[in-house]
Design a protein around this motif. Structure first.
Motif, short mmCIF file in Angstrom:
data_model
loop_
_atom_site.label_atom_id
_atom_site.label_comp_id
_atom_site.label_asym_id
_atom_site.label_seq_id
_atom_site.Cartn_x
_atom_site.Cartn_y
_atom_site.Cartn_z
N ASP A 73 0.82 -1.21 0.00
CA ASP A 73 0.00 0.00 0.00
C ASP A 73 0.86 1.26 0.00
OD1 ASP A 73 -2.37 -1.37 -0.06
OD2 ASP A 73 -2.72 -1.28 2.10
N GLN A 74 1.95 1.24 0.74
CA GLN A 74 2.84 2.40 0.76
C GLN A 74 3.46 2.63 -0.61
OE1 GLN A 74 4.95 0.77 4.32
NE2 GLN A 74 4.97 2.90 5.03
N ILE A 75 3.79 1.55 -1.30
CA ILE A 75 4.39 1.68 -2.63
C ILE A 75 3.38 2.26 -3.62
CG2 ILE A 75 5.47 0.44 -4.55
CD1 ILE A 75 6.40 -1.65 -2.52
N THR A 76 2.15 1.74 -3.62
CA THR A 76 1.16 2.22 -4.59
C THR A 76 0.74 3.66 -4.28
OG1 THR A 76 -0.61 1.15 -3.30
CG2 THR A 76 0.30 -0.08 -5.17
N ARG A 77 0.74 4.02 -3.01
CA ARG A 77 0.44 5.42 -2.66
C ARG A 77 1.56 6.35 -3.14
NH1 ARG A 77 -3.87 6.29 0.73
NH2 ARG A 77 -4.76 4.42 1.70
N LEU A 78 2.80 5.87 -3.07
CA LEU A 78 3.93 6.65 -3.58
C LEU A 78 3.77 6.90 -5.08
CD1 LEU A 78 6.76 7.92 -3.23
CD2 LEU A 78 7.72 5.63 -3.64
N LEU A 79 3.39 5.86 -5.83
CA LEU A 79 3.19 6.03 -7.28
C LEU A 79 2.02 6.95 -7.56
CD1 LEU A 79 4.81 4.69 -9.64
CD2 LEU A 79 5.23 3.67 -7.40
N ASP A 80 0.96 6.87 -6.75
CA ASP A 80 -0.18 7.75 -6.92
C ASP A 80 0.24 9.21 -6.70
OD1 ASP A 80 -3.12 8.15 -7.22
OD2 ASP A 80 -3.00 8.82 -5.15
N SER A 81 1.05 9.44 -5.68
CA SER A 81 1.54 10.80 -5.42
C SER A 81 2.38 11.32 -6.57
CB SER A 81 2.37 10.82 -4.12
OG SER A 81 1.58 10.52 -2.99
N ILE A 82 3.20 10.45 -7.14
CA ILE A 82 4.03 10.83 -8.28
C ILE A 82 3.15 11.21 -9.46
CG2 ILE A 82 5.62 9.91 -10.02
CD1 ILE A 82 6.92 8.30 -7.71
N MET A 83 2.12 10.42 -9.74
CA MET A 83 1.23 10.73 -10.85
C MET A 83 0.50 12.06 -10.64
SD MET A 83 1.28 8.49 -13.34
CE MET A 83 -0.33 8.50 -14.13
N LEU A 84 0.16 12.36 -9.40
CA LEU A 84 -0.55 13.61 -9.09
C LEU A 84 0.38 14.81 -9.07
CD1 LEU A 84 -2.83 12.24 -6.22
CD2 LEU A 84 -3.61 13.09 -8.46
N GLY A 85 1.68 14.58 -9.18
CA GLY A 85 2.63 15.68 -9.18
C GLY A 85 2.95 16.19 -7.79
#
Length: 288
Positions: A34-46
């Motif tokens: 979950d921490q990894i996918t949230r990190l990728l989500d944050s990256i996509m959101l800028g």
């Protein structure tokens, strides 16, 4: 020295070329999926994903002082690969080559390396540890059709999936293996999209292009270099930086001090704390 920036692809290339390692003062990798996918989500959101701190030092100094370094985990496995493998010791033919040892951000950077270069094999519940089938190999996929899912804190849907799970979910999203996008230059994108099965899906085209921008083109990794030959000076910086987030306990400080001067301390202590297959986690270090 001012902060500098790199793209995620560039920093992953640095790791693959043997230019970034983990010092022994760092703890084991502990992030969950979950921490990894949230990190990728944050990256996509800028969104900003925090700064990174690197120790820049010559490989010859590492050899001369006999400082212990570790490589990044690429294909994480709960049973067989949950500890960082040791780096070459000594480094062969170091010459004037320099390297980076990461002092702050190792959990984030390891997560990106596993997600974008390797795989994840977590143990399935109610399965025996000696059962090889209890650890299915999964890679990170992105649903290109995702815009907003039920979780208010998540916008883009990333998941670690097996090949079989991707096939089962083919009617419930457009699942794209994230690491594949690192192969393409900006000039390649139009042809890749036209040859894909989502060529007529505007949302998928936008997400695919945005994924490439975030991982390949944007300078998202914000870092600062520490240049010093002394492990004691670096240890002081490590303690100061990490204490700014989660306060280090006396155990953390003692561990970091010991391993900075005892070549095999990290592995010896880890073996000592492992008894009958049970690992007693003493929580070394932190990562903001």
């Amino acid at each position: 020295m001012a902060y500098e920036t790199k793209s995620i692809k560039d920093i992953l290339d640095n790791i693959n070329r043997g230019e970034i390692y983990l010092p022994a003062i760092q703890r084991k990798y502990v992030w969950n999926d979950d921490q990894i996918t949230r990190l990728l989500d944050s990256i996509m959101l800028g969104y900003p994903i925090g700064t990174f701190l690197f120790w820049k030092v010559k490989k010859a100094i590492i050899n001369d002082k006999e400082y212990s370094m570790y490589e990044f985990i690429k294909d994480y496995h709960d049973r067989d690969m949950n500890k960082n493998p040791p780096a070459p010791q000594p480094f062969p033919n170091p010459g004037d080559e320099t390297m980076w040892a990461i002092l702050d951000g190792q959990q984030r950077l390891t997560s990106l390396y596993i997600a974008l270069q390797g795989s994840m094999s977590r143990k399935l519940p109610r399965k025996r540890w000696n059962n090889d089938d209890a650890f299915p190999k999964k890679e990170l996929y992105f649903d290109l059709s995702s815009e907003k899912i039920d979780d208010d804190y998540i916008t883009y849907n990333f998941k670690f999936l097996t090949n079989e799970e991707v096939k089962k979910n083919k009617d419930n999203g457009i699942w794209y293996k994230v690491k594949d996008i690192l192969k393409y230059s900006t000039e390649d994108l139009t042809k890749v999209i036209l040859d894909s099965d989502f060529a007529t899906n505007e949302v998928a085209i936008y997400n695919f292009s945005l994924l490439h921008t975030r991982l390949v083109r944007d300078d998202i990794i914000n870092y600062f270099e520490v240049v010093d030959d002394s492990i004691d000076s670096v240890l002081d910086i490590f303690v100061r930086v990490n204490s700014g987030g989660t306060v280090l306990s006396k155990t953390d400080l003692l561990f970091s001090t010991i391993v900075s001067h005892w070549n095999d301390a990290r592995d010896k202590i880890d073996d000592l704390l492992s008894k009958n297959g049970t690992y007693f986690d003493i929580g070394i270090g932190s990562d903001n």
